[in-house]
Design a protein around this motif. Structure first.
Motif, mmCIF file in Angstrom:
data_model
loop_
_atom_site.group_PDB
_atom_site.id
_atom_site.type_symbol
_atom_site.label_atom_id
_atom_site.label_comp_id
_atom_site.label_asym_id
_atom_site.label_seq_id
_atom_site.Cartn_x
_atom_site.Cartn_y
_atom_site.Cartn_z
ATOM 1 N N VAL A 31 40.962 43.045 30.173
ATOM 2 C CA VAL A 31 40.737 41.895 29.913
ATOM 3 C C VAL A 31 41.801 41.293 31.023
ATOM 4 N N GLY A 32 41.157 40.189 31.650
ATOM 5 C CA GLY A 32 42.035 39.430 32.616
ATOM 6 C C GLY A 32 42.701 38.434 32.078
ATOM 7 N N LEU A 33 43.953 37.645 32.249
ATOM 8 C CA LEU A 33 44.573 36.863 32.046
ATOM 9 C C LEU A 33 44.635 35.862 33.117
ATOM 10 N N LEU A 203 38.913 37.754 41.612
ATOM 11 C CA LEU A 203 39.520 39.294 41.501
ATOM 12 C C LEU A 203 39.266 39.569 39.908
ATOM 13 N N LEU A 204 39.742 38.773 38.987
ATOM 14 C CA LEU A 204 39.607 39.108 37.781
ATOM 15 C C LEU A 204 38.436 39.244 37.232
ATOM 16 N N ASP A 205 37.376 38.242 37.374
ATOM 17 C CA ASP A 205 36.205 38.363 36.987
ATOM 18 C C ASP A 205 35.325 39.735 37.468
ATOM 19 N N ARG A 206 35.745 40.042 38.686
ATOM 20 C CA ARG A 206 35.130 41.345 39.281
ATOM 21 C C ARG A 206 35.671 42.683 38.718
ATOM 22 N N ASP A 209 36.282 43.091 31.961
ATOM 23 C CA ASP A 209 35.180 42.938 31.152
ATOM 24 C C ASP A 209 35.066 41.500 30.860
ATOM 25 N N ARG A 210 36.220 40.893 30.740
ATOM 26 C CA ARG A 210 36.241 39.517 30.486
ATOM 27 C C ARG A 210 37.439 38.832 30.941
ATOM 28 N N THR A 211 37.494 37.628 31.151
ATOM 29 C CA THR A 211 38.679 37.007 31.943
ATOM 30 C C THR A 211 39.069 35.681 30.690
ATOM 31 N N VAL A 212 40.311 35.513 30.292
ATOM 32 C CA VAL A 212 40.717 34.625 29.300
ATOM 33 C C VAL A 212 41.469 33.496 30.148
#
Length: 220
Positions: A31-33, A203-206, A209-212
């Motif tokens: 999970v990206g924050l 970067l986080l999207d790549r 699995d999901r970015t919040v």
């Protein structure tokens, strides 16, 4: 499951940095924050890594609510979470050689010197550090090499959960790609969950699995 439940935290109870943040990460999930600088992401990352006691709310790891922080946390919970910070020179003891930086968690967990040395060497190789570099101190290596050592330190106890707080913010593109690859290899092998904190949406999207977005998990 890794859960942050309505966490409020800061360094002055009258003016918390984080208000009512909630986030859930499933085993094996990345999970990206995403949020701007100064919004409180790093404070929440410290809470998630059991390094900062929140003023309110709960951290729940694999069904167990966390009641102790830093060295007061139960060993089983402390070793369940590995953390990598943005600035390796602030998170590594300048007096230690890189092999000792990596072995710190093992020694703190009571591993023998020989066992700690063997595991540190194995983990160093996994992050791309050579034997010659392991004998150097932080001021004798580059930021990228030192961050590799800090990542190895986070992985050496084989945690079930990883917190990467702007881990690649100070690194060039090739080193960023290499370290993300190491984390992903580790996650595939061990089924670890990941919280990747940052301000780079691409970067986080790549990576995840999901970015919040920060605005979706915390009150302003």
């Amino acid at each position: 499951m890794f859960e942050l439940r309505d966490v409020t935290a800061g360094y002055d109870r009258r003016e918390p940095v984080v208000r009512g943040a909630s986030l859930t990460i499933a085993p094996g999930e990345a999970v990206g924050l995403l949020g701007p600088s100064g919004c409180g992401k790093s404070t929440l990352a410290k809470v998630a890594a059991l390094l900062h006691r929140p003023a309110a709310g709960q951290v729940v790891i694999d069904g167990e609510a966390v009641n102790g922080w830093r060295h007061a946390a139960p060993r089983g919970l402390r070793t369940a979470v590995g953390v990598v910070f943005q600035q390796p020179r602030l998170s590594a003891d300048p007096r230690l050689r890189l092999r000792e930086v990596i072995a710190e968690p093992l020694r703190a967990a009571g591993r023998s010197r020989a066992d700690a040395a063997d595991r540190a060497l194995e983990t160093a190789e996994a992050v791309g550090l050579t034997g010659e570099l392991l004998g150097r101190r932080p001021h004798e290596v580059s930021d990228g090499q030192l961050q590799r050592a800090c990542l190895a330190r986070a992985l050496v106890l084989r945690p079930r959960w990883l917190v990467c707080d702007e881990m690649t913010a100070m690194l060039d593109a090739s080193t960023t790609a290499a370290l993300v690859h190491v984390v992903e290899d580790y996650r595939r092998e061990h089924g670890a969950g990941l919280l990747a904190v940052g301000h780079d949406r691409v970067l986080l999207d790549r990576w995840c699995d999901r970015t919040v977005e920060w605005s979706r998990i915390a009150r302003t």
